[in-house]
Write an enzyme that holds these catalytic residues in place. Structure first.
Site, PDB file in Angstrom:
ATOM      1  N   HIS A  57       0.853  -1.243   0.149  1.00 18.52           N
ATOM      2  CA  HIS A  57       0.103  -0.032  -0.011  1.00 18.52           C
ATOM      3  C   HIS A  57       0.819   1.121   0.097  1.00 18.52           C
ATOM      4  O   HIS A  57       0.294   2.408   0.267  1.00 18.52           O
ATOM      5  CB  HIS A  57      -0.931  -0.029   1.110  1.00 18.52           C
ATOM      6  CG  HIS A  57      -1.707  -1.205   1.361  1.00 18.52           C
ATOM      7  ND1 HIS A  57      -2.532  -1.688   0.504  1.00 18.52           N
ATOM      8  CD2 HIS A  57      -1.720  -2.128   2.352  1.00 18.52           C
ATOM      9  CE1 HIS A  57      -2.982  -2.790   0.933  1.00 18.52           C
ATOM     10  NE2 HIS A  57      -2.570  -3.065   2.100  1.00 18.52           N
ATOM     11  N   HIS A 219      -7.102  -4.552  -0.830  1.00 18.74           N
ATOM     12  CA  HIS A 219      -6.330  -5.989  -1.344  1.00 18.74           C
ATOM     13  C   HIS A 219      -7.092  -6.652  -2.497  1.00 18.74           C
ATOM     14  O   HIS A 219      -6.920  -7.794  -2.569  1.00 18.74           O
ATOM     15  CB  HIS A 219      -6.290  -6.658   0.056  1.00 18.74           C
ATOM     16  CG  HIS A 219      -6.123  -6.105   1.195  1.00 18.74           C
ATOM     17  ND1 HIS A 219      -6.862  -5.632   2.004  1.00 18.74           N
ATOM     18  CD2 HIS A 219      -4.689  -5.935   1.744  1.00 18.74           C
ATOM     19  CE1 HIS A 219      -6.375  -5.133   3.114  1.00 18.74           C
ATOM     20  NE2 HIS A 219      -5.027  -5.228   2.901  1.00 18.74           N
TER      21      HIS A 219
END
Lengths: 357, 357
Positions: A57, A219
C-alpha cells in the site's frame, strides 16, 4: 507478471532497504523484526504513533514515518498483517515515555495482532492505546474484515494525530482525536484493473476489458458491484454519493482501557455530513492510475460537494494508500473542525509527505 | 481502454480544471490559450521560468508551477507540442521585468514552437532566453527528435533554476545554470508496458507478456532494445551503466543571442562522471509503476554508484515525469556542485513538489 522486482519473496525487504538507503536523515529500518522508525526516535516526552499493516500500500505506512506523522511503521509481507513482535519491538524503540498510540486498520489479522501487541507492551510497562480505522462505506463485512474496512482515512488520521503528538497532546488526547478523525471520515474506492501480488504472480481477480469494480478493497477484496466502464464523472458521482448518502454507521469496537487494564467495548456512531460542513477531500490513486486522471476525478468531486453545500477547504491528491499496481482510485471525505484543520496544516517531514507552514 | 476520463478530447482541459480547483492558492489556469501560472505572478524583478510540452507527463510541468520552481507551464494536447501563442501569452502574464527563461525539452515540435515564441516575445519587448534539455542517453535521433531526447533532467533543471531565479539570479545567470544542469545530467528509461493515449484508445506499442523495452522514450518512442523481462537488479544495472559509460556527448544547439538579436549555434559537450563525483539520483515512475518498486531500483542504483566511487548526496524518487499509465521507470543522474546542491535544497512550494529547509 512484469514488475520491477527481484525474487518475489525479497520484495518487501528490498523495498525497505531502498528506503533506508534513500532517506537516512529521516528514517532507520530494523529488519528482524521489521519496522521503520524515525531517525531521531525516541522523542522524549512525546506520544509516539505507530501504525502498520500488510505491505503493498506504499507509501502508507513506511513513507509516513518522520516528524509530524508516525514514529514507526510495521510492514507485513504483501497484504499480510505484521506480527505482534514487530509492533512490540517498534513500541520499545520509539517509546519516549509519554505512551504509544497504535493506529490500526480494521482487518481481522491487524486487529488481532495489534491487540496482542498492546497487551504485551502493557505487560512490559509501556503505555499503549489502540484506535481502529473503519471508514470504507462500500461494504459491511468483507474478505479479511468484520465490519467496515480501514482505508483512506488512515492516512489523514496519521497526519492529524502525528501533528497533535508533536504539539504535546497526551496519549488519551491523541487517542480521542484519532477516534474522532475516524468517525468523521468516509471512503470508497474503485478498480479499473486488478493488482498482482508478487508471490502469486497472477492478477488477484479478473476484470474484463470494459469492466470495473465499484467499492473495491485495497487488497482486491470484492466491492459492491462489477459494472461496465463508465465516464470519470459518472464514477465520481457514484463514489461521492455513496459517501454523502451513507447512514450513520453504528458499531461496537474494542479499545484498551488503561485503568481497568482490560479490553472494553465502545459503541461508535458516525455523524452524517451536513450542509455547511468543511471537508478535506482526498483523491487517491490505487497505484497504477496517473495524477492527470485524479485531477479529473477531483474536478467532479468538487462540483458535487459544492452542489451539496459542502465546502472543501483542504485536499490531498495522489497515490498515498495504494494496492500495488492496481489502476483505479478512492475518494475519502473527512469532516473537519478547527482543531483538525490546524493539525492538518502543521509541518510534516516524511519520505513521502512533506510540507511546512 | 479503461481510464478515469470523460471524452478523450476533454482530457487535458478537465485535468487542468481539476488542478485549478484543487490549488487556487498556488496556481491559476488560463484556458485559451492554455497555460498554468503562479497565483502571485508576475513576481516583480524576478526572472520568470516557463516550461511546457505535450500533456501526459504529469506532474511535469503543471505540477511544478509555484514558488521556487516554474512561473508558468504551457501544456499541449497529449504528447503534442504546445503552440507559440501559449508560450507568448504565458510570458506576458508572468514577466516581472527581469526576463524569461524558456526551458525546452528537445523534441522537434517543442523546439520549433519555443523558438518562434522567443522571437515573438522579443518583438514585443520581452527578454527571453531559451535552453534545451537533451539528456536521454538511450538513442541519438528518435521519433520526434533530432539529437537526444529531453527527459528526467528537465525536472531537476526546473527545480534548480527556479530556486536561482527566486534568489535573484539574472536572466543570463539562470540560463547559464540551466545549460550546466543539462550538461551534467543523464537519463535513460525503460517500459514494462505501453501507455495508451486517450484520443487513440489503444496502446501506443505492443509488448509481449514477458517483454520489456529498454531505452524507451516518454511518448513510447522506440528505445535501444526490446528484450525479455529481467530482474529489477539486472534492469537497474543496464540502465545505470548506460549512463555511467556514456561518452562525452557533443552537439550543436541553437540559443537566442540577445545582443546579436539572432539565433547562434552553441557547441556543447557533456562532461563524463568521475570517481568522487557527487550525484543527485532520480528514480522516476513512468506513471503506472508503484513506489515500492522504485525503491527496489534505488537500492541497486545506490550499490552500483557506490561501487563506482560515486556519492549520491541527494535523491528524488517517485512519479515526476511520466508517460500516462505506462509501467516502467527511468533513472537520471545529475553531477552536482555546491551551487546546485544549495539550490536543490532551497524551498519549493508547488502542487506536486514541495519542501522547505
Amino acid at each position: 507478471m512484469k514488475k520491477l522486482i527481484n525474487k518475489p519473496l525479497d520484495f518487501v525487504r528490498e523495498s525497505l532497504e531502498g528506503m533506508a538507503l534513500a532517506h537516512p536523515d529521516l528514517i532507520h529500518v530494523n529488519y528482524d523484526p521489521a519496522f521503520v522508525y524515525r531517525a531521531d526516535a525516541p522523542v522524549h516526552g512525546k506520544v509516539a504513533i505507530i501504525s502498520g499493516g500488510g505491505s503493498g500500500h506504499e507509501p502508507m505506512h513506511n513513507g509516513f514515518v518522520g516528524m509530524g506523522m508516525l514514529d514507526a511503521a510495521c510492514p507485513g509481507e504483501v497484504f499480510t498483517s505484521p506480527t505482534p513482535d514487530q509492533m512490540l519491538a517498534a513500541a520499545k524503540k520509539v517509546d519516549g515515555g509519554a505512551g504509544i498510540l497504535y493506529i490500526v486498520k480494521n482487518y481481522s489479522g491487524d486487529v488481532m495482532n495489534f491487540e496482542m501487541a498492546t497487551e504485551l507492551a502493557f505487560s512490559e510497562g509501556i503505555r499503549v492505546l489502540n484506535i481502529l480505522v473503519d471508514d470504507d462505506v462500500a461494504v459491511k463485512d468483507s474478505l479479511y474484515t468484520q465490519g467496515r474496512r480501514g482505508v483512506g482515512t488512515t492516512v489523514l488520521a496519521e497526519k492529524i494525530c502525528g501533528a497533535a503528538a508533536e504539539q504535546g497532546y497526551s496519549l488519551q488526547q491523541v487517542a480521542d482525536l484519532c477516534r474522532r478523525v475516524n468517525l468523521n471520515g468516509r471512503s470508497i474506492g474503485m478498480a479499473l484493473t486488478s493488482c498482482t501480488v508478487p508471490a502469486k504472480g497472477t492478477p488477484t481477480f479478473e476484470l474484463g476489458d470494459r469492466e470495473i469494480e465499484m467499492g473495491i478493497g485495497i487488497h482486491g477484496e470484492p466491492g459492491r458491484e462489477r459494472t461496465n466502464i463508465k465516464s470519470a464523472d459518472e464514477i465520481t458521482q457514484i463514489l461521492t454519493l455513496s459517501i454523502l448518502e451513507d447512514s450513520p454507521y453504528k458499531r461496537v469496537v474494542r479499545e484498551w482501557d488503561e485503568h481497568k487494564q482490560e479490553w472494553v467495548d465502545v459503541e461508535l456512531i458516525d455523524p452524517v455530513f451536513n450542509k455547511g460542513d468543511r471537508l478535506l477531500a482526498f483523491v487517491n490513486s490505487m497505484g497504477g492510475t496517473p495524477l492527470s486522471e485524479l485531477y479529473i476525478v477531483y474536478r467532479k468531486l468538487a462540483e458535487i460537494c459544492d452542489q451539496h453545500g459542502l465546502q472543501i477547504v483542504r485536499n490531498l491528491i495522489g497515490p498515498y494508500i495504494t494496492s500495488l499496481d492496481m489502476q483505479g482510485c478512492s475518494i475519502t471525505l473527512l469532516k473537519l473542525d478547527d482543531e483538525m484543520i490546524r493539525l492538518w496544516d502543521a509541518p510534516v517531514k516524511t519520505a513521502n509527505l512533506r510540507w511546512s507552514i
